[in-house]
Design a protein around this motif. Structure first.
Motif, PDB file in Angstrom:
ATOM      1  N   THR A 289     -23.533 -35.523 -92.986  1.00  0.00           N
ATOM      2  CA  THR A 289     -23.008 -34.010 -92.843  1.00  0.00           C
ATOM      3  C   THR A 289     -22.632 -33.964 -91.369  1.00  0.00           C
ATOM      4  OG1 THR A 289     -24.478 -33.606 -94.405  1.00  0.00           O
ATOM      5  CG2 THR A 289     -23.882 -31.896 -93.003  1.00  0.00           C
ATOM      6  N   VAL A 290     -21.368 -33.762 -91.039  1.00  0.00           N
ATOM      7  CA  VAL A 290     -20.943 -33.421 -89.653  1.00  0.00           C
ATOM      8  C   VAL A 290     -21.528 -31.921 -89.366  1.00  0.00           C
ATOM      9  CG1 VAL A 290     -19.005 -33.353 -88.070  1.00  0.00           C
ATOM     10  CG2 VAL A 290     -19.214 -35.112 -89.894  1.00  0.00           C
ATOM     11  N   VAL A 291     -22.184 -31.734 -88.285  1.00  0.00           N
ATOM     12  CA  VAL A 291     -22.472 -30.492 -87.660  1.00  0.00           C
ATOM     13  C   VAL A 291     -21.811 -29.924 -86.396  1.00  0.00           C
ATOM     14  CG1 VAL A 291     -24.223 -28.699 -87.339  1.00  0.00           C
ATOM     15  CG2 VAL A 291     -24.674 -30.677 -88.924  1.00  0.00           C
ATOM     16  N   THR A 292     -21.144 -28.812 -86.420  1.00  0.00           N
ATOM     17  CA  THR A 292     -20.597 -28.571 -85.062  1.00  0.00           C
ATOM     18  C   THR A 292     -21.234 -27.119 -84.728  1.00  0.00           C
ATOM     19  OG1 THR A 292     -18.860 -27.231 -86.073  1.00  0.00           O
ATOM     20  CG2 THR A 292     -18.292 -29.526 -85.750  1.00  0.00           C
ATOM     21  N   ALA A 293     -20.866 -26.545 -83.723  1.00  0.00           N
ATOM     22  CA  ALA A 293     -21.401 -25.461 -83.293  1.00  0.00           C
ATOM     23  C   ALA A 293     -20.950 -24.183 -84.225  1.00  0.00           C
ATOM     24  CB  ALA A 293     -21.089 -25.051 -82.002  1.00  0.00           C
ATOM     25  N   GLU A 294     -19.766 -24.523 -85.089  1.00  0.00           N
ATOM     26  CA  GLU A 294     -18.727 -23.377 -85.944  1.00  0.00           C
ATOM     27  C   GLU A 294     -19.622 -23.567 -87.227  1.00  0.00           C
ATOM     28  OE1 GLU A 294     -17.045 -25.180 -83.231  1.00  0.00           O
ATOM     29  OE2 GLU A 294     -17.656 -23.520 -82.089  1.00  0.00           O
ATOM     30  N   GLY A 295     -19.908 -24.993 -87.727  1.00  0.00           N
ATOM     31  CA  GLY A 295     -20.141 -25.032 -89.301  1.00  0.00           C
ATOM     32  C   GLY A 295     -20.621 -26.551 -89.537  1.00  0.00           C
ATOM     33  N   GLN A 296     -20.496 -26.838 -90.694  1.00  0.00           N
ATOM     34  CA  GLN A 296     -20.816 -28.087 -91.260  1.00  0.00           C
ATOM     35  C   GLN A 296     -20.259 -28.428 -92.555  1.00  0.00           C
ATOM     36  OE1 GLN A 296     -24.953 -28.592 -92.918  1.00  0.00           O
ATOM     37  NE2 GLN A 296     -25.522 -26.769 -91.603  1.00  0.00           N
ATOM     38  N   PHE A 297     -19.878 -29.939 -92.628  1.00  0.00           N
ATOM     39  CA  PHE A 297     -19.172 -30.342 -93.739  1.00  0.00           C
ATOM     40  C   PHE A 297     -19.615 -31.875 -94.013  1.00  0.00           C
ATOM     41  CE2 PHE A 297     -16.211 -32.408 -90.881  1.00  0.00           C
ATOM     42  CZ  PHE A 297     -16.263 -31.563 -89.933  1.00  0.00           C
ATOM     43  N   GLN A 298     -19.282 -32.221 -95.008  1.00  0.00           N
ATOM     44  CA  GLN A 298     -19.675 -33.756 -95.773  1.00  0.00           C
ATOM     45  C   GLN A 298     -18.203 -34.127 -95.176  1.00  0.00           C
ATOM     46  OE1 GLN A 298     -22.500 -34.426 -97.132  1.00  0.00           O
ATOM     47  NE2 GLN A 298     -22.839 -32.430 -97.056  1.00  0.00           N
ATOM     48  N   GLY A 299     -18.542 -35.553 -94.352  1.00  0.00           N
ATOM     49  CA  GLY A 299     -17.257 -35.951 -93.925  1.00  0.00           C
ATOM     50  C   GLY A 299     -17.342 -37.337 -93.200  1.00  0.00           C
ATOM     51  N   ASP A 300     -16.474 -38.063 -92.931  1.00  0.00           N
ATOM     52  CA  ASP A 300     -16.508 -39.278 -92.226  1.00  0.00           C
ATOM     53  C   ASP A 300     -15.809 -38.995 -90.571  1.00  0.00           C
ATOM     54  OD1 ASP A 300     -17.475 -40.235 -94.399  1.00  0.00           O
ATOM     55  OD2 ASP A 300     -15.582 -41.420 -95.138  1.00  0.00           O
ATOM     56  N   VAL A 301     -16.424 -39.951 -89.800  1.00  0.00           N
ATOM     57  CA  VAL A 301     -15.771 -39.767 -88.510  1.00  0.00           C
ATOM     58  C   VAL A 301     -15.248 -41.122 -88.091  1.00  0.00           C
ATOM     59  CG1 VAL A 301     -16.289 -39.376 -86.051  1.00  0.00           C
ATOM     60  CG2 VAL A 301     -17.583 -38.040 -87.652  1.00  0.00           C
TER      61      VAL A 301
ATOM     62  N   LYS B 136     -37.958 -25.198 -88.591  1.00  0.00           N
ATOM     63  CA  LYS B 136     -39.003 -24.204 -88.996  1.00  0.00           C
ATOM     64  C   LYS B 136     -38.223 -22.748 -89.212  1.00  0.00           C
ATOM     65  CE  LYS B 136     -43.373 -25.596 -87.336  1.00  0.00           C
ATOM     66  NZ  LYS B 136     -44.426 -25.479 -86.174  1.00  0.00           N
ATOM     67  N   GLY B 137     -36.984 -22.934 -89.347  1.00  0.00           N
ATOM     68  CA  GLY B 137     -36.007 -21.822 -89.610  1.00  0.00           C
ATOM     69  C   GLY B 137     -35.702 -20.692 -88.522  1.00  0.00           C
ATOM     70  N   ARG B 138     -36.070 -21.092 -87.280  1.00  0.00           N
ATOM     71  CA  ARG B 138     -35.847 -20.045 -86.166  1.00  0.00           C
ATOM     72  C   ARG B 138     -34.207 -20.079 -85.907  1.00  0.00           C
ATOM     73  NH1 ARG B 138     -41.295 -22.563 -83.837  1.00  0.00           N
ATOM     74  NH2 ARG B 138     -42.658 -20.872 -83.899  1.00  0.00           N
ATOM     75  N   ILE B 139     -33.827 -21.466 -86.008  1.00  0.00           N
ATOM     76  CA  ILE B 139     -32.329 -21.320 -85.338  1.00  0.00           C
ATOM     77  C   ILE B 139     -31.690 -22.130 -86.627  1.00  0.00           C
ATOM     78  CG2 ILE B 139     -32.430 -20.986 -83.065  1.00  0.00           C
ATOM     79  CD1 ILE B 139     -32.422 -24.092 -82.708  1.00  0.00           C
ATOM     80  N   THR B 140     -30.592 -22.172 -86.544  1.00  0.00           N
ATOM     81  CA  THR B 140     -29.429 -22.950 -87.655  1.00  0.00           C
ATOM     82  C   THR B 140     -29.129 -24.261 -87.059  1.00  0.00           C
ATOM     83  OG1 THR B 140     -27.458 -22.272 -87.022  1.00  0.00           O
ATOM     84  CG2 THR B 140     -28.418 -20.792 -88.881  1.00  0.00           C
ATOM     85  N   ALA B 141     -28.614 -25.104 -87.966  1.00  0.00           N
ATOM     86  CA  ALA B 141     -28.367 -26.481 -87.463  1.00  0.00           C
ATOM     87  C   ALA B 141     -27.260 -26.186 -86.389  1.00  0.00           C
ATOM     88  CB  ALA B 141     -28.075 -27.567 -88.518  1.00  0.00           C
ATOM     89  N   GLU B 142     -26.224 -25.139 -86.861  1.00  0.00           N
ATOM     90  CA  GLU B 142     -25.102 -24.967 -85.775  1.00  0.00           C
ATOM     91  C   GLU B 142     -25.587 -24.279 -84.532  1.00  0.00           C
ATOM     92  OE1 GLU B 142     -25.612 -24.172 -89.037  1.00  0.00           O
ATOM     93  OE2 GLU B 142     -23.709 -24.658 -90.118  1.00  0.00           O
ATOM     94  N   GLN B 143     -26.651 -23.693 -84.436  1.00  0.00           N
ATOM     95  CA  GLN B 143     -27.093 -23.124 -83.282  1.00  0.00           C
ATOM     96  C   GLN B 143     -27.587 -24.287 -82.429  1.00  0.00           C
ATOM     97  OE1 GLN B 143     -29.687 -19.874 -85.005  1.00  0.00           O
ATOM     98  NE2 GLN B 143     -28.370 -18.389 -83.161  1.00  0.00           N
ATOM     99  N   PHE B 144     -28.360 -25.144 -83.064  1.00  0.00           N
ATOM    100  CA  PHE B 144     -29.139 -26.259 -82.357  1.00  0.00           C
ATOM    101  C   PHE B 144     -27.803 -26.956 -81.639  1.00  0.00           C
ATOM    102  CE2 PHE B 144     -29.859 -30.805 -82.493  1.00  0.00           C
ATOM    103  CZ  PHE B 144     -31.324 -31.002 -81.604  1.00  0.00           C
ATOM    104  N   VAL B 145     -26.745 -27.367 -82.243  1.00  0.00           N
ATOM    105  CA  VAL B 145     -25.511 -27.971 -81.708  1.00  0.00           C
ATOM    106  C   VAL B 145     -25.374 -27.221 -80.424  1.00  0.00           C
ATOM    107  CG1 VAL B 145     -23.254 -28.646 -81.995  1.00  0.00           C
ATOM    108  CG2 VAL B 145     -25.205 -29.387 -83.844  1.00  0.00           C
ATOM    109  N   ALA B 146     -24.803 -25.876 -80.590  1.00  0.00           N
ATOM    110  CA  ALA B 146     -24.642 -24.993 -79.374  1.00  0.00           C
ATOM    111  C   ALA B 146     -25.582 -25.207 -78.329  1.00  0.00           C
ATOM    112  CB  ALA B 146     -24.316 -23.829 -80.028  1.00  0.00           C
TER     113      ALA B 146
END
Ligand code: DUC
Ligand code: ZN
Ligand code: ZN
Length: 484
Positions: free
Chosen positions: A11-23, A359-369
Motif C-alpha cells: 500500500t503506497v502512502v503519500t502525504a495526499e492519499g494511499q493506494f494499492q500499487g507497485d513501485v 492510536k488513531g491520533r493522526i492518519t498514515a498520510e499525516q505521518f508521511v507529511a
C-alpha cells in the motif's frame, strides 16, 4: 522499461492519499508507480505492508561540538546507521559555526565528517558569529552550494545573537531565499532563574526544567516571529515544547506569516517528572527546551493533528551517560554543567507511527507529511519526500502490525541509553532504501560506509503564504522611503 527493483503488492502512502500499487526503480530513482509492474532484476514483496517515502530527519546533531566543547557521541557513520534503522533515508544535521570560525571552514569540516554517512545528507548552518564577512560573502557562498537554511539561537551566551543579529541573518536569508531556523528561549529569563536556583543550592537535574520556564519559550517564539515579520523573512521554529508557543505559531501561521515549525517526540512521550528519577538518572532527560507536563502533551498532539507543525523531528543530540558526555564536568555536576540533549533519531518514526497512526491520533498520510514530505518541501529537498516518478528511490517499507519493546541495542547508535527504553511500540520499518539501494533489511544493516551523498537544496518555497508588510517598509505609507 527495465527496472533494477520492483516493490510490489504494498500500500503506497503519500502525504495526499494511499493506494494499492507497485513501485519500479531504475538507476536510483523511482521510474514508475502503477497498479501492476512486471519484471525487475529484484522483486520485493511488500504484501500487507506500507510503502512510504523514507524519513527525512531534519533536526539532528551529528559529529557536532556544542558551544561548551562537548562532541556528540554519534558521527556521520553511527548517526546515519541509527537513522536508517529508524526508517530514514536522508537527514539534514547541523554544521555549527562557533565564534571566530569562518563559514567556509565549518563547511569544509562537515564535508569531511559527512563523507562517512550511509544515507544522503545536507546541512543546516548554525550561525553564532555574524560578522560582515559572514553576512556579505560567506552565507551567500554557502547558499550557492545549496545550504539554504541558517539556524540561530536566542539563548546560550556563546550562541545567542541578540535581536539585531537575528534581523541581520533574517535579512540575508530572505535576500537569498534561505530559511532561518531559531531556538527560541529568552536567555535572560533562563540566566535569572539559574541564579535564583543556585542561590538556594538547587542543582539536581530536576531543576533544569524549572530553570527554563515555559514563558521563556513563549516570549521568544513571539519575539522571533515579530522580528521575521519586520523583514518579511521565512522562519522555522525548532523544537516547540509548549502549548502556548504552539498556539502563537498556529495563529501567526494562519494569519499568513511565512512561518514553519516542528515539535519532537520527547515533548509528547516524556515529562519533567523523568528529570526527577533517582540519583543522577534524570541527567539522561536534560534537553533544551526542557520536558514539560502531561497537559502539554495533549496540547501538542492537538497541534500536530491540526497542522500547526510541518514536522516531528528527533533533535537527536546524543551525549553518553558517562564522563565523555553528560558527566564531562563530574559525576555530580550541577544541572547547568550537564550537556543538553538526548538521542532519538532511531526512535522518532517508530514512536510517531505507534503513538500517532496506530492510536488513531493522526492518519498514515499525516505521518508521511510529518516524517518526510513536509521537510522536503520546507527545506528544498527537491528529489526527496515523495513516491512519484523522477524522485530519488528513498523508500521505507513498514510492517504496521509488528510490535516490539524499545531497547538501547535496537537504536544502533553510539549511545549507552535511550530515553524511550521499555516503551511498547507497534509498526516497524522492515526495509529502508536510499536512492534505490537497500540499506536496512529486517533488522540487518546492508549499507556501505560513505554511500550517502551530500545534496544541495533549493531556495525556500513559502507556498503561497502571503507574508507580512510592516507599514514602515511600505512605500505607500512611509513617505516613499525604500528600505527593502
Ligand atoms: N538545542 C537543540 O536544538 N538541540 C540540543 C540542545 C539545544 O539547545
Ligand atoms: Zn535548540
Ligand atoms: Zn537540536
Amino acid at each position: 522499461m527495465t527496472f533494477d527493483t520492483v516493490i510490489h503488492g504494498g500500500t503506497v502512502v503519500t502525504a495526499e492519499g494511499q493506494f494499492q500499487g507497485d513501485v519500479g526503480i531504475a538507476e536510483g530513482r523511482i521510474a514508475a508507480v502503477a497498479e501492476r509492474i512486471e519484471g525487475g532484476a529484484r522483486r520485493i514483496d511488500a504484501g500487507g505492508r506500507l510503502v512510504l517515502p523514507g524519513g527525512i530527519e531534519a533536526h539532528a546533531h551529528i559529529a557536532q561540538e556544542s558551544s561548551a566543547g562537548v562532541m556528540s557521541a554519534d558521527d556521520y557513520l553511527s548517526g546515519s546507521i541509527s537513522a536508517a534503522f529508524g526508517g530514514n533515508s536522508s537527514f539534514i544535521p547541523f554544521a555549527a559555526q562557533h565564534r571566530g570560525q569562518s563559514v567556509d571552514e565549518v563547511i569544509a569540516t562537515y564535508d569531511a565528517r559527512g563523507a562517512r554517512s550511509v544515507i544522503d545528507y545536507s546541512y543546516h548552518l548554525i550561525i553564532s558569529d555574524p560578522t560582515p564577512e559572514v553576512l556579505q560573502d560567506q552565507l551567500p557562498r554557502a547558499f550557492a552550494r545549496g545550504i539554504t537554511s541558517f539556524k540561530v539561537f536566542m539563548t546560550y551566551d556563546l550562541m545567542n545573537l541578540g535581536d539585531a543579529g537575528m534581523l541581520d541573518i533574517l535579512t540575508v536569508a530572505r535576500t537569498h531565499g534561505a530559511i532561518t531556523m531559531v531556538h527560541a528561549e529568552n536567555n535572560d529569563m533562563v540566566k535569572w532563574m539559574n541564579r535564583q536556583l543556585a542561590a538556594r543550592g538547587l542543582t539536581a537535574p530536576k531543576y533544569h526544567a524549572i530553570s527554563r520556564p515555559e514563558l521563556a519559550e513563549e516570549e521568544a517564539i513571539h519575539r522571533a516571529i515579530q522580528l521575521a515579520k519586520l523583514v518579511d523573512a521565512p522562519l522555522f521554529i525548532v523544537h516547540v515544547s509548549t502549548a502556548r508557543g504552539a498556539e502563537i505559531v498556529r495563529q501567526e501561521k494562519f494569519n499568513g506569516a511565512r512561518l514553519f515549525a516542528e515539535t519532537c517526540p520527547q515533548y509528547l512521550a516524556l515529562t519533567r517528572d523523568d528529570l526527577d528519577r533517582p540519583g543522577m538518572e534524570g541527567a539522561k532527560f536534560i534537553c533544551s527546551p526542557p520536558l514539560r507536563g502531561a497537559d502539554t502533551q495533549a496540547a501538542l498532539w492537538h497541534h500536530i493533528a491540526q497542522g500547526t507543525f510541518e514536522s516531528v523531528s528527533s533533535d537527536h543530540a546524543p551525549y553518553r551517560f558517562d564522563e565523555t558526555g553528560k558527566f564531562l564536568n563530574g559525576a555530580d555536576a550541577p544541572y547547568p554543567k550537564i550537556a543538553n540533549g538526548m538521542p532519538g533519531i532511531a526512535a522518532r518514526l517508530p514512536w510517531l507511527f505507534s503513538e500517532g497512526v496506530v492510536k488513531g491520533r493522526i492518519t498514515a498520510e499525516q505521518f508521511v507529511a510529518l516524517s518526510s514530505t513536509n521537510a522536503a518541501r520546507t527545506f528544498g529537498c527537491t528529489t526527496k519526500g515523495q513516491i512519484a516518478p523522477g524522485m530519488d528511490a528513498d523508500i521505507a517499507i513498514w510492517n504496521p502490525e509488528t510490535r516490539r519493546v524499545v531497547t538501547q541495542a535496537d537504536m544502533h547508535d553510539n549511545m549507552d541509553y535511550t530515553p524511550f527504553e521499555g516503551m511498547e511500540l507497534q509498526g516497524v520499518p522492515e526495509i529502508v532504501m536510499t536512492r534505490g539501494e537497500v540499506i536496512v533489511e529486517h533488522g540487518s544493516l546492508k549499507a556501505r560506509e560513505g554511500q550517502g551523498r551530500f545534496f544541495g537544496r533549493a531556495p525556500v518555497d513559502p507556498r503561497g503564504r502571503q507574508g507580512y508588510l510592516a507599514p514602515e517598509f511600505d512605500p505607500a505609507q512611509n513617505f516613499g522611503t525604500v528600505l527593502r
